[in-house]
Write a protein that holds these residues in place. Structure first.
Motif, PDB file in Angstrom:
ATOM      1  N   VAL A  55       0.524   4.864  -9.332  1.00 56.61           N
ATOM      2  CA  VAL A  55       0.513   5.249 -10.828  1.00 56.61           C
ATOM      3  C   VAL A  55       1.198   6.760 -10.909  1.00 56.61           C
ATOM      4  O   VAL A  55       0.444   7.706 -10.408  1.00 56.61           O
ATOM      5  N   GLY A  56       2.365   6.880 -11.586  1.00 51.15           N
ATOM      6  CA  GLY A  56       2.942   8.032 -11.587  1.00 51.15           C
ATOM      7  C   GLY A  56       3.919   8.432 -10.394  1.00 51.15           C
ATOM      8  O   GLY A  56       3.800   9.579 -10.192  1.00 51.15           O
ATOM      9  N   GLY A  57       4.269   7.528  -9.760  1.00 51.10           N
ATOM     10  CA  GLY A  57       4.908   7.583  -8.477  1.00 51.10           C
ATOM     11  C   GLY A  57       6.467   7.760  -8.421  1.00 51.10           C
ATOM     12  O   GLY A  57       6.905   7.745  -7.312  1.00 51.10           O
ATOM     13  N   ALA A  58       6.837   7.978  -9.487  1.00 49.73           N
ATOM     14  CA  ALA A  58       8.508   8.253  -9.577  1.00 49.73           C
ATOM     15  C   ALA A  58       8.785   9.659  -9.482  1.00 49.73           C
ATOM     16  O   ALA A  58      10.009  10.213  -9.301  1.00 49.73           O
ATOM     17  N   GLY A  59       7.774  10.631  -9.251  1.00 52.23           N
ATOM     18  CA  GLY A  59       8.140  11.868  -9.221  1.00 52.23           C
ATOM     19  C   GLY A  59       8.514  12.158  -7.570  1.00 52.23           C
ATOM     20  O   GLY A  59       8.598  11.398  -6.669  1.00 52.23           O
ATOM     21  N   PHE A  60       8.612  13.780  -7.420  1.00 51.05           N
ATOM     22  CA  PHE A  60       9.045  13.882  -6.012  1.00 51.05           C
ATOM     23  C   PHE A  60       8.110  13.458  -5.229  1.00 51.05           C
ATOM     24  O   PHE A  60       8.241  12.709  -4.209  1.00 51.05           O
ATOM     25  N   ILE A  61       6.692  13.928  -5.233  1.00 55.63           N
ATOM     26  CA  ILE A  61       5.683  13.580  -4.112  1.00 55.63           C
ATOM     27  C   ILE A  61       5.649  12.147  -4.213  1.00 55.63           C
ATOM     28  O   ILE A  61       5.600  11.280  -3.159  1.00 55.63           O
ATOM     29  N   ALA A  73       5.970   6.685  -1.844  1.00 52.08           N
ATOM     30  CA  ALA A  73       6.276   5.186  -1.543  1.00 52.08           C
ATOM     31  C   ALA A  73       7.144   4.950  -0.320  1.00 52.08           C
ATOM     32  O   ALA A  73       7.067   3.957   0.126  1.00 52.08           O
ATOM     33  N   LEU A  74       8.175   5.998  -0.137  1.00 53.63           N
ATOM     34  CA  LEU A  74       9.095   5.632   0.996  1.00 53.63           C
ATOM     35  C   LEU A  74       8.315   5.456   2.357  1.00 53.63           C
ATOM     36  O   LEU A  74       8.549   4.688   3.113  1.00 53.63           O
ATOM     37  N   ARG A  75       7.470   6.772   2.569  1.00 49.16           N
ATOM     38  CA  ARG A  75       6.645   6.483   3.754  1.00 49.16           C
ATOM     39  C   ARG A  75       5.819   5.300   3.915  1.00 49.16           C
ATOM     40  O   ARG A  75       5.605   5.003   4.793  1.00 49.16           O
ATOM     41  N   LEU A  76       5.258   4.989   2.879  1.00 49.13           N
ATOM     42  CA  LEU A  76       4.325   3.993   2.969  1.00 49.13           C
ATOM     43  C   LEU A  76       5.041   2.511   3.422  1.00 49.13           C
ATOM     44  O   LEU A  76       4.813   1.666   4.278  1.00 49.13           O
ATOM     45  N   ARG A  77       6.321   2.412   2.685  1.00 47.87           N
ATOM     46  CA  ARG A  77       7.265   1.412   3.014  1.00 47.87           C
ATOM     47  C   ARG A  77       7.562   1.259   4.369  1.00 47.87           C
ATOM     48  O   ARG A  77       7.519   0.294   5.097  1.00 47.87           O
ATOM     49  N   ASP A  78       7.967   2.426   5.048  1.00 42.34           N
ATOM     50  CA  ASP A  78       8.240   2.668   6.532  1.00 42.34           C
ATOM     51  C   ASP A  78       7.121   2.300   7.474  1.00 42.34           C
ATOM     52  O   ASP A  78       7.575   2.039   8.396  1.00 42.34           O
ATOM     53  N   HIS A  79       6.188   2.397   7.026  1.00 43.12           N
ATOM     54  CA  HIS A  79       4.701   1.966   7.632  1.00 43.12           C
ATOM     55  C   HIS A  79       4.364   0.458   7.387  1.00 43.12           C
ATOM     56  O   HIS A  79       3.274   0.144   7.708  1.00 43.12           O
ATOM     57  N   GLY A  80       5.263  -0.244   6.758  1.00 42.54           N
ATOM     58  CA  GLY A  80       4.956  -1.732   6.513  1.00 42.54           C
ATOM     59  C   GLY A  80       4.059  -2.073   5.429  1.00 42.54           C
ATOM     60  O   GLY A  80       3.665  -3.172   5.192  1.00 42.54           O
ATOM     61  N   ALA A  81       3.782  -0.987   4.463  1.00 47.26           N
ATOM     62  CA  ALA A  81       2.963  -1.407   3.446  1.00 47.26           C
ATOM     63  C   ALA A  81       3.841  -1.978   2.321  1.00 47.26           C
ATOM     64  O   ALA A  81       5.178  -1.699   2.083  1.00 47.26           O
ATOM     65  N   GLU A  82       3.181  -2.834   1.395  1.00 52.59           N
ATOM     66  CA  GLU A  82       3.918  -3.218   0.018  1.00 52.59           C
ATOM     67  C   GLU A  82       3.654  -2.262  -0.987  1.00 52.59           C
ATOM     68  O   GLU A  82       2.503  -2.004  -1.181  1.00 52.59           O
ATOM     69  N   VAL A  83       4.627  -2.079  -1.604  1.00 52.81           N
ATOM     70  CA  VAL A  83       4.362  -0.638  -2.475  1.00 52.81           C
ATOM     71  C   VAL A  83       5.070  -0.965  -3.923  1.00 52.81           C
ATOM     72  O   VAL A  83       6.016  -1.582  -4.217  1.00 52.81           O
ATOM     73  N   ALA A  84       4.132  -0.576  -4.947  1.00 52.09           N
ATOM     74  CA  ALA A  84       4.676  -0.661  -6.619  1.00 52.09           C
ATOM     75  C   ALA A  84       4.275   0.644  -6.863  1.00 52.09           C
ATOM     76  O   ALA A  84       3.351   1.294  -6.728  1.00 52.09           O
TER      77      ALA A  84
END
Length: 133
Positions: free
Chosen positions: A38-44, A49-60
């Motif tokens: 929630v509020g994930g479009a900022g720099f952090i 989100a990209l790191r979580l995806r790289d580790h195989g997580a599903e991210v919204a």
């Protein structure tokens, strides 16, 4: 000139495959885990989100873009060149999220019924609050 020497270039850094990064969340299996930022479009948030995806997580990502708002740039007192640069950075950030398979919900997290619907739709295992509200 910056980046590639042809103007703005790519201003949103990505982690290199060659860089050794510590475990994102030691002891927690990320493969298949569903994260809602929630509020994930900022720099952090977008980097997380990209790191979580790289580790195989599903991210919204759920973000109203009220802080990272392209329209607010036009009302800003910043110089036109700075507004233009920031606009490019925002567009690149959102495109990287989309192309990485991160689901993007443009919603205001303060609106209970919409937030509730996104929880129902995505069914996250973990919710991280990153909003600047």
């Amino acid at each position: 000139m910056c980046g590639d020497g042809h103007g703005v270039g790519n201003l949103v850094p990505r982690f290199s495959e060659e860089v050794v990064m510590p475990d994102l969340l030691p002891g927690i299996a990320l493969q298949g885990r569903r994260f809602l930022l929630v509020g994930g479009a900022g720099f952090i948030g977008h980097n997380l989100a990209l790191r979580l995806r790289d580790h195989g997580a599903e991210v919204a990502v759920l973000d109203g873009l009220s802080v990272n708002n392209i329209l607010s740039l036009h009302d800003s007192e910043a110089a036109p060149a700075e507004r233009s640069l920031y606009h490019v950075m925002l567009e690149q950030r959102l495109e990287i999220l989309r192309s990485s398979g991160v689901t993007m919900y443009v919603e205001d997290a303060r609106e209970y019924h919409r937030l509730s619907k996104r929880f129902t739709d995505f069914e996250p295992d973990t919710v991280l609050a990153l909003a600047a509200v």
